[in-house]
Design a protein around this motif. Sequence first.
Motif, PDB file in Angstrom:
ATOM      1  N   TYR A  36       4.564   0.314  13.733  1.00 59.99           N
ATOM      2  CA  TYR A  36       5.661  -0.659  13.822  1.00 59.99           C
ATOM      3  C   TYR A  36       6.996   0.046  14.020  1.00 59.99           C
ATOM      4  O   TYR A  36       7.853  -0.415  14.780  1.00 59.99           O
ATOM      5  CB  TYR A  36       5.699  -1.508  12.544  1.00 59.99           C
ATOM      6  N   ASP A  39       7.495   1.417  17.665  1.00 55.56           N
ATOM      7  CA  ASP A  39       7.615   0.425  18.734  1.00 55.56           C
ATOM      8  C   ASP A  39       9.083   0.024  18.848  1.00 55.56           C
ATOM      9  O   ASP A  39       9.622  -0.644  17.972  1.00 55.56           O
ATOM     10  CB  ASP A  39       6.742  -0.793  18.420  1.00 55.56           C
ATOM     11  N   ASN A  42      10.527  -3.554  18.153  1.00 56.89           N
ATOM     12  CA  ASN A  42      10.760  -4.016  16.784  1.00 56.89           C
ATOM     13  C   ASN A  42      12.125  -3.595  16.244  1.00 56.89           C
ATOM     14  O   ASN A  42      12.583  -4.140  15.243  1.00 56.89           O
ATOM     15  CB  ASN A  42       9.664  -3.475  15.863  1.00 56.89           C
ATOM     16  N   VAL A  87      14.721  -2.728   8.976  1.00 56.99           N
ATOM     17  CA  VAL A  87      13.398  -2.867   9.594  1.00 56.99           C
ATOM     18  C   VAL A  87      12.437  -3.549   8.621  1.00 56.99           C
ATOM     19  O   VAL A  87      11.574  -4.343   9.033  1.00 56.99           O
ATOM     20  CB  VAL A  87      12.858  -1.489  10.022  1.00 56.99           C
ATOM     21  N   ARG A  90      12.313  -7.263   8.830  1.00 55.33           N
ATOM     22  CA  ARG A  90      11.546  -7.765   9.969  1.00 55.33           C
ATOM     23  C   ARG A  90      10.046  -7.574   9.756  1.00 55.33           C
ATOM     24  O   ARG A  90       9.243  -8.435  10.140  1.00 55.33           O
ATOM     25  CB  ARG A  90      11.974  -7.036  11.249  1.00 55.33           C
ATOM     26  N   TYR A  91       9.694  -6.480   9.135  1.00 53.75           N
ATOM     27  CA  TYR A  91       8.282  -6.146   8.985  1.00 53.75           C
ATOM     28  C   TYR A  91       7.556  -7.084   8.021  1.00 53.75           C
ATOM     29  O   TYR A  91       6.400  -7.451   8.263  1.00 53.75           O
ATOM     30  CB  TYR A  91       8.159  -4.701   8.497  1.00 53.75           C
ATOM     31  N   THR A  94       5.785 -10.195   9.292  1.00 55.18           N
ATOM     32  CA  THR A  94       4.635 -10.043  10.183  1.00 55.18           C
ATOM     33  C   THR A  94       3.357 -10.233   9.375  1.00 55.18           C
ATOM     34  O   THR A  94       3.375 -10.258   8.136  1.00 55.18           O
ATOM     35  CB  THR A  94       4.633  -8.660  10.845  1.00 55.18           C
TER      36      THR A  94
END
Length: 256
Positions: A36, A39, A42, A87, A90-91, A94
């Motif tokens: 993740y 990438d 992201n 981050v 955002r993670y 998921t």
Amino acid sequence: MDDFASETDSDYTSYWRDWFISSRGNEYFCEIDEEYLTDRFNLTGLQTEVHYYQYALDLITDVFDLDCEDDMRESIEKSARHLYGLVHARYIVTTRGLTKMVDKFKKSDFGKCPRVHCDSQALLPMGLSDVPYQKSVKLYCARCEDIYNPKSSRHAQIDGAYFGASFHNILFQVYPALIPQKSRRRYEPRIFGFRVHAGAALARWQAEERVEMRKRLKESGVAIDTTKLFIEDAEADDSEVNEGSGRGTVAGEAPK
């Protein structure tokens, strides 16, 4: 001593995420998968929000090899922590991130609700804002649907944007079986075993509201007829007394 120092520094550089997660005060965070982090999609938009962005990302992904002074390294380390937090927000929304946070939720890693009638319901971290540096992290209880401050001062310093204002709601949308049954028990104030009359609390609230209303009117420059207000207050007090005694009269009838 030189060998020991170099080995420690090497371990610190090679396993930054493990070090970060295991540090005291970072128990709310879960480990972000390397796939993740690598990438670039992201990480869209984070370049402008983090100083030394590329160096910070290299440190997080364990490829940092810049030989720099201590002051700059400290700045890069601070940026890496901030980048990891952004981050992280955002993670955790998921599929993989939600799974990790659910595991921590089931183990009560985020603490338990301090409310007595919630029976130690596990809490979830949340932010009151998605913008960094606005509000610190709070803890949400799904049973009483209220939020609380973390007990530890270390946790209270975590930025709420590192979890976001939507994470806890998304988690319960994806895992509805985790939604606890709402508590119907409420504390009832009592004096020597007798419940306090609700009308008394209502009267106090009405009196406070009248005082606040007069204050607002005075501040806005609206003229107030104090004589009329005094008469209305007296009539209101008389009606409250009659209702409380249970001997109020009906219009057109004489009191019995």
